[in-house]
Design a protein around this motif. Structure first.
Motif, mmCIF file in Angstrom:
data_model
loop_
_atom_site.group_PDB
_atom_site.id
_atom_site.type_symbol
_atom_site.label_atom_id
_atom_site.label_comp_id
_atom_site.label_asym_id
_atom_site.label_seq_id
_atom_site.Cartn_x
_atom_site.Cartn_y
_atom_site.Cartn_z
ATOM 1 N N PRO A 6 1.019 -1.072 0.144
ATOM 2 C CA PRO A 6 -0.040 0.246 -0.097
ATOM 3 C C PRO A 6 0.225 1.277 0.168
ATOM 4 O O PRO A 6 1.967 1.836 -0.007
ATOM 5 N N LEU A 7 -0.130 2.352 -0.400
ATOM 6 C CA LEU A 7 1.080 3.476 0.197
ATOM 7 C C LEU A 7 1.714 3.993 1.523
ATOM 8 O O LEU A 7 0.908 3.528 2.069
ATOM 9 N N GLY A 8 2.737 4.134 1.105
ATOM 10 C CA GLY A 8 3.858 4.585 2.478
ATOM 11 C C GLY A 8 4.464 3.144 2.813
ATOM 12 O O GLY A 8 5.471 3.089 3.896
ATOM 13 N N THR A 9 4.103 2.721 1.750
ATOM 14 C CA THR A 9 5.448 0.866 2.154
ATOM 15 C C THR A 9 6.065 0.385 1.397
ATOM 16 O O THR A 9 5.562 0.892 0.238
ATOM 17 N N TYR A 10 6.837 -0.294 1.274
ATOM 18 C CA TYR A 10 7.940 -0.764 0.410
ATOM 19 C C TYR A 10 8.141 -2.469 0.474
ATOM 20 O O TYR A 10 8.394 -2.403 1.703
ATOM 21 N N GLN A 11 8.209 -3.152 -0.118
ATOM 22 C CA GLN A 11 9.359 -4.480 -0.426
ATOM 23 C C GLN A 11 10.384 -4.771 -1.966
ATOM 24 O O GLN A 11 10.172 -4.827 -2.839
ATOM 25 N N PRO A 12 11.788 -4.485 -0.681
ATOM 26 C CA PRO A 12 12.908 -4.286 -1.994
ATOM 27 C C PRO A 12 13.007 -6.282 -3.069
ATOM 28 O O PRO A 12 13.469 -5.873 -3.457
ATOM 29 N N LYS A 21 6.817 -0.060 6.403
ATOM 30 C CA LYS A 21 7.005 1.624 6.051
ATOM 31 C C LYS A 21 7.777 2.512 5.913
ATOM 32 O O LYS A 21 8.699 2.054 6.244
ATOM 33 N N CYS A 22 7.529 2.687 5.348
ATOM 34 C CA CYS A 22 8.795 4.042 4.460
ATOM 35 C C CYS A 22 9.448 4.702 6.052
ATOM 36 O O CYS A 22 8.454 5.539 6.732
ATOM 37 N N GLN A 23 10.378 5.659 5.969
ATOM 38 C CA GLN A 23 11.088 5.697 7.178
ATOM 39 C C GLN A 23 10.785 7.382 6.876
ATOM 40 O O GLN A 23 9.947 8.216 6.861
ATOM 41 N N SER A 34 8.936 -0.968 -4.722
ATOM 42 C CA SER A 34 10.162 -0.999 -4.585
ATOM 43 C C SER A 34 11.247 -0.236 -3.289
ATOM 44 O O SER A 34 12.214 -1.113 -2.405
ATOM 45 N N TYR A 35 10.922 0.707 -3.093
ATOM 46 C CA TYR A 35 11.646 1.701 -2.873
ATOM 47 C C TYR A 35 10.620 3.387 -2.075
ATOM 48 O O TYR A 35 9.898 3.039 -2.462
ATOM 49 N N CYS A 36 11.129 3.748 -1.143
ATOM 50 C CA CYS A 36 10.422 4.996 -0.957
ATOM 51 C C CYS A 36 11.595 6.081 -1.740
ATOM 52 O O CYS A 36 13.096 6.216 -1.951
ATOM 53 N N LYS A 37 10.571 7.362 -1.370
ATOM 54 C CA LYS A 37 11.743 8.248 -2.194
ATOM 55 C C LYS A 37 11.939 9.281 -0.948
ATOM 56 O O LYS A 37 10.934 9.298 0.025
ATOM 57 N N SER A 38 12.605 10.826 -1.028
ATOM 58 C CA SER A 38 13.027 11.288 -0.449
ATOM 59 C C SER A 38 12.629 12.424 -0.202
ATOM 60 O O SER A 38 12.211 12.887 -1.249
ATOM 61 N N CYS A 39 11.731 12.947 1.465
ATOM 62 C CA CYS A 39 11.453 14.076 1.108
ATOM 63 C C CYS A 39 12.230 15.497 -0.095
ATOM 64 O O CYS A 39 13.401 15.302 0.223
ATOM 65 N N SER A 48 6.298 8.419 9.856
ATOM 66 C CA SER A 48 6.789 6.951 8.381
ATOM 67 C C SER A 48 5.487 5.927 8.090
ATOM 68 O O SER A 48 4.478 6.959 8.740
ATOM 69 N N GLY A 49 5.713 5.853 7.442
ATOM 70 C CA GLY A 49 4.255 5.338 6.577
ATOM 71 C C GLY A 49 3.553 6.305 5.182
ATOM 72 O O GLY A 49 2.627 6.708 5.745
ATOM 73 N N ALA A 50 4.340 7.545 5.116
ATOM 74 C CA ALA A 50 3.833 8.479 4.620
ATOM 75 C C ALA A 50 3.667 8.427 3.259
ATOM 76 O O ALA A 50 4.817 7.842 2.690
ATOM 77 N N SER A 51 2.692 8.829 2.293
ATOM 78 C CA SER A 51 2.388 8.862 1.398
ATOM 79 C C SER A 51 2.831 10.352 0.336
ATOM 80 O O SER A 51 2.741 10.686 -1.004
ATOM 81 N N LYS A 52 2.654 11.373 1.566
ATOM 82 C CA LYS A 52 3.498 12.021 1.065
ATOM 83 C C LYS A 52 4.073 12.785 1.812
ATOM 84 O O LYS A 52 4.401 12.759 2.640
#
Length: 102
Positions: A6-12, A21-23, A34-39, A48-52
């Motif tokens: 789901p949004l705000g999460t990843y699995q590489p 959850k995204c940090q 498969s990854y999270c993006k830096s703000c 953590s677990g943010a979608s924006k």
């Protein structure tokens, strides 16, 4: 069938049974990532677990990416716009005694 993260999460990695959850300071706005993006510079994300990420408010700034907070403009400077990466210095003949000025 397999489910998308789901949004705000990843699995590489393949073959996993859950998503991470995204940090704080990062986000993921798409499902199945498969990854999270830096703000970006000028934005932040404290959770953590943010979608924006959130834009820094007026009177604050952030000059680096991937962080969880915005810095307050110091005395002698100001920032009237949101999402700023720096504060503007007061021009000659003017001043600002307060911090966080807009």
């Amino acid at each position: 069938t397999c489910k998308s993260c789901p949004l705000g999460t990843y699995q590489p990695q393949a073959g996993q049974n859950g998503c991470t959850k995204c940090q704080a300071g990062t986000y993921q706005s798409k499902q199945g990532a498969s990854y999270c993006k830096s703000c970006a510079i000028g934005s932040f994300q404290p959770s953590s677990g943010a979608s924006k990420c959130w834009s820094c408010p007026a009177g604050k700034y952030q000059s680096k990416s991937g962080l969880t907070y915005c810095k307050t403009c110091s005395a002698g400077t100001y920032q009237s716009k949101t999402g700023a990466s720096y504060c503007k210095s007061c021009a000659a003949g003017s001043f600002q005694a307060s911090t966080g000025a807009t």
